[in-house]
Design a protein around this motif. Structure first.
Motif, PDB file in Angstrom:
ATOM      1  N   LEU A  44       0.832  -1.210   0.000  1.00 17.91           N
ATOM      2  CA  LEU A  44       0.000   0.000   0.000  1.00 17.91           C
ATOM      3  C   LEU A  44       0.859   1.249   0.000  1.00 17.91           C
ATOM      4  N   LEU A  45       1.835   1.268   0.888  1.00 16.24           N
ATOM      5  CA  LEU A  45       2.706   2.433   0.991  1.00 16.24           C
ATOM      6  C   LEU A  45       3.449   2.678  -0.319  1.00 16.24           C
ATOM      7  N   GLU A  46       3.936   1.625  -0.904  1.00 16.58           N
ATOM      8  CA  GLU A  46       4.663   1.735  -2.174  1.00 16.58           C
ATOM      9  C   GLU A  46       3.757   2.270  -3.286  1.00 16.58           C
ATOM     10  N   ILE A  47       2.544   1.766  -3.364  1.00 16.49           N
ATOM     11  CA  ILE A  47       1.602   2.201  -4.407  1.00 16.49           C
ATOM     12  C   ILE A  47       1.236   3.669  -4.227  1.00 16.49           C
ATOM     13  N   VAL A  48       1.021   4.092  -2.988  1.00 18.29           N
ATOM     14  CA  VAL A  48       0.659   5.494  -2.735  1.00 18.29           C
ATOM     15  C   VAL A  48       1.809   6.421  -3.101  1.00 18.29           C
ATOM     16  N   TYR A  49       3.032   6.050  -2.762  1.00 21.03           N
ATOM     17  CA  TYR A  49       4.174   6.873  -3.149  1.00 21.03           C
ATOM     18  C   TYR A  49       4.297   6.949  -4.670  1.00 21.03           C
ATOM     19  N   GLU A  50       4.031   5.839  -5.342  1.00 19.12           N
ATOM     20  CA  GLU A  50       4.073   5.843  -6.804  1.00 19.12           C
ATOM     21  C   GLU A  50       2.980   6.747  -7.365  1.00 19.12           C
ATOM     22  N   ALA A  51       1.779   6.666  -6.816  1.00 19.16           N
ATOM     23  CA  ALA A  51       0.669   7.525  -7.270  1.00 19.16           C
ATOM     24  C   ALA A  51       1.002   8.995  -7.026  1.00 19.16           C
ATOM     25  N   ASN A  52       1.650   9.259  -5.918  1.00 19.03           N
ATOM     26  CA  ASN A  52       2.004  10.634  -5.576  1.00 19.03           C
ATOM     27  C   ASN A  52       3.039  11.210  -6.539  1.00 19.03           C
ATOM     28  N   SER A  53       3.895  10.363  -7.060  1.00 13.46           N
ATOM     29  CA  SER A  53       4.986  10.861  -7.897  1.00 13.46           C
ATOM     30  C   SER A  53       4.674  10.893  -9.390  1.00 13.46           C
ATOM     31  N   THR A  54       3.597  10.240  -9.811  1.00 14.82           N
ATOM     32  CA  THR A  54       3.290  10.234 -11.241  1.00 14.82           C
ATOM     33  C   THR A  54       2.482  11.479 -11.633  1.00 14.82           C
ATOM     34  N   THR A  55       2.725  11.951 -12.841  1.00 19.44           N
ATOM     35  CA  THR A  55       1.962  13.100 -13.355  1.00 19.44           C
ATOM     36  C   THR A  55       0.858  12.651 -14.297  1.00 19.44           C
TER      37      THR A  55
END
Length: 114
Positions: A44-55
């Protein structure tokens, strides 16, 4: 949007800490459930960080929907743990509150980008 994404990250971090603390004394024969809860929490944490960093908005929405799916899996595993009497009702409700917060803020984040 900013508040939702940072709150989601905070709630997931809190969930991980709860999992590590509250599931410490899981019976050895049920370690697979504990391992899956833990693994999905870190995912979950990894996916949220990925979502946060994508444009890319579509990718961001896809990732956030994956977060909700992962949370549902964790919820299922916790429910299974409760049904098998591996965790008590108090712990189950604590986890449930964390899960509700993650879903609520992730849904808010999704709504803010649509």
């Amino acid at each position: 949007m900013k508040e939702e994404k940072f709150r989601v990250i905070q709630f997931i971090r809190e969930l991980i800490l709860k999992v590590d603390k509250e599931l410490e004394n899981f019976p050895k024969k049920e370690l697979e459930i504990k391992t899956r809860i833990r693994s999905n929490s870190y995912d979950l944490l990894e996916i949220v960080y990925e979502a946060n960093s994508t444009t890319d908005i579509e990718k961001k929405k896809e990732l956030l929907f994956r977060v909700i799916s992962k949370v549902k899996v964790i919820d299922f595993l916790l429910n299974l743990s409760f049904d098998k009497k591996l965790i008590d009702q108090k712990k189950y409700y604590k986890f449930g509150e964390s899960i509700e917060d993650i879903v609520k803020y992730t849904s808010g984040w999704i709504k803010s980008i649509i």
